[in-house]
Design a protein around this motif. Structure first.
Motif, mmCIF file in Angstrom:
data_model
loop_
_atom_site.group_PDB
_atom_site.id
_atom_site.type_symbol
_atom_site.label_atom_id
_atom_site.label_comp_id
_atom_site.label_asym_id
_atom_site.label_seq_id
_atom_site.Cartn_x
_atom_site.Cartn_y
_atom_site.Cartn_z
ATOM 1 N N ARG A 120 34.673 19.125 17.715
ATOM 2 C CA ARG A 120 34.639 20.588 17.649
ATOM 3 C C ARG A 120 35.652 21.097 16.649
ATOM 4 O O ARG A 120 35.367 22.021 15.877
ATOM 5 C CB ARG A 120 34.906 21.211 19.031
ATOM 6 N N GLU A 179 34.401 23.352 13.604
ATOM 7 C CA GLU A 179 34.834 24.730 13.409
ATOM 8 C C GLU A 179 35.613 24.887 12.108
ATOM 9 O O GLU A 179 35.501 25.911 11.433
ATOM 10 C CB GLU A 179 35.663 25.201 14.602
ATOM 11 N N GLN A 236 38.706 32.275 14.770
ATOM 12 C CA GLN A 236 39.365 31.140 14.118
ATOM 13 C C GLN A 236 40.574 31.528 13.268
ATOM 14 O O GLN A 236 41.571 30.806 13.243
ATOM 15 C CB GLN A 236 38.352 30.372 13.258
#
Length: 283
Positions: free
Chosen positions: A90, A94, A155
């Protein structure tokens, strides 16, 4: 991209138009309020890279089709569920999909303008802030409600850099939206214009910048971005990104996702909307 025509290769999720020295990139998922799925992100990334590599392009405008600039990430596509990924997978996913593509926009050696209308939410706000300038209409609304999803922001935590630490905390903790005038007062946007004039104003601004000597424009952009990095922007974003990914391993997020699945079934239509509505009603 020939003069004035749409790039057919990007037709499904973005429209790319060339008008002289100006390239316009239009996010094209109006029914989803330009929620960003991988297809849109990859197509948008390719369009920015191509425009950046074209020596004849002097400025780039990013806009969205339909009622909003962008509703953020599309949480209703398969694979968003954190349980489909190990932690390291992940993190890599991302970083590649959500961070690297955004930083390419931020660091592109061409001036970029975000043309914002309607809602600019979470990852939509993050995206707009990667552009050098933001022009919006008087009905634009800027928000980042992801703390209601038990996440530590999106993010890249752009808010402290854009509106200051205290206002950033208020925006994130309350999930309230900033109106266009307040966004302008805080320095988040450069100009607020009537809705009917938004595209014309953004295009005129791009054309004005495009008339400047391109090396000087590119150099000033890099120098200002470097100044932000000398103040710690790049390091703070990297630090926050790791915290963001870690928050998806928390018990709080697990409970949130379980509630979303119960409301509508993970990424199935209705699940996210129903869960967010329930949380807003009880918060």
């Amino acid at each position: 991209m020939a003069g004035g025509r749409t790039d057919e290769a990007a037709e499904t999720t973005v429209k790319v138009e060339r008008h002289g020295a100006i390239v316009r990139i239009r996010m094209n998922r109006p029914a989803k309020r330009n929620a960003q799925n991988p297809a849109l992100i990859h197509a948008m990334d390719a369009a920015f890279v191509a425009a950046g590599d074209d020596p004849e392009v002097r400025a780039i405008v990013l806009s969205g089709e339909g009622p909003s600039f962008s509703a953020g990430h599309d949480l209703e596509y398969p694979g968003y569920d954190r349980r489909a990924h190990t932690y390291h997978t992940r993190l890599d996913m991302e970083r590649t999909l959500f961070v690297d593509t955004l930083l390419r926009i931020r660091n592109l050696p061409k001036p970029t303008i975000a043309q914002v209308h309607g809602h600019c939410v979470a990852a939509g706000l993050m995206l707009a802030c990667m552009c050098d300038l933001i022009v919006c209409d008087e009905r634009a609304r800027f928000s980042n409600p992801v703390l209601t999803m038990a996440l530590a922001g999106v993010q890249l935590l752009v808010e402290p850099w854009e509106i200051g630490a205290r206002k950033a905390k208020e925006l994130l903790w309350t999930a309230e939206a900033l109106g266009a005038d307040e966004a302008h007062r805080l320095g988040l946007v450069n100009r607020v214009v009537p809705a009917a004039q938004l595209e014309a104003e953004a295009t005129a601004l791009a054309e004005r910048i495009a008339r400047l000597p391109p090396f000087a424009v590119r150099t000033v952009k890099k120098s200002i971005n470097d100044a932000l990095d000398f103040m710690g922007q790049a390091r703070s974003w990297e630090h926050h990104f790791l915290l963001h990914v870690a928050s998806k391993r928390s018990e709080e997020f697990d409970r949130w996702w379980t509630a979303m699945e119960a409301a509508g079934g993970g990424y199935k239509p209705g699940g996210l909307k129903a869960t967010l509505a329930k949380r807003r009603a009880t918060s």
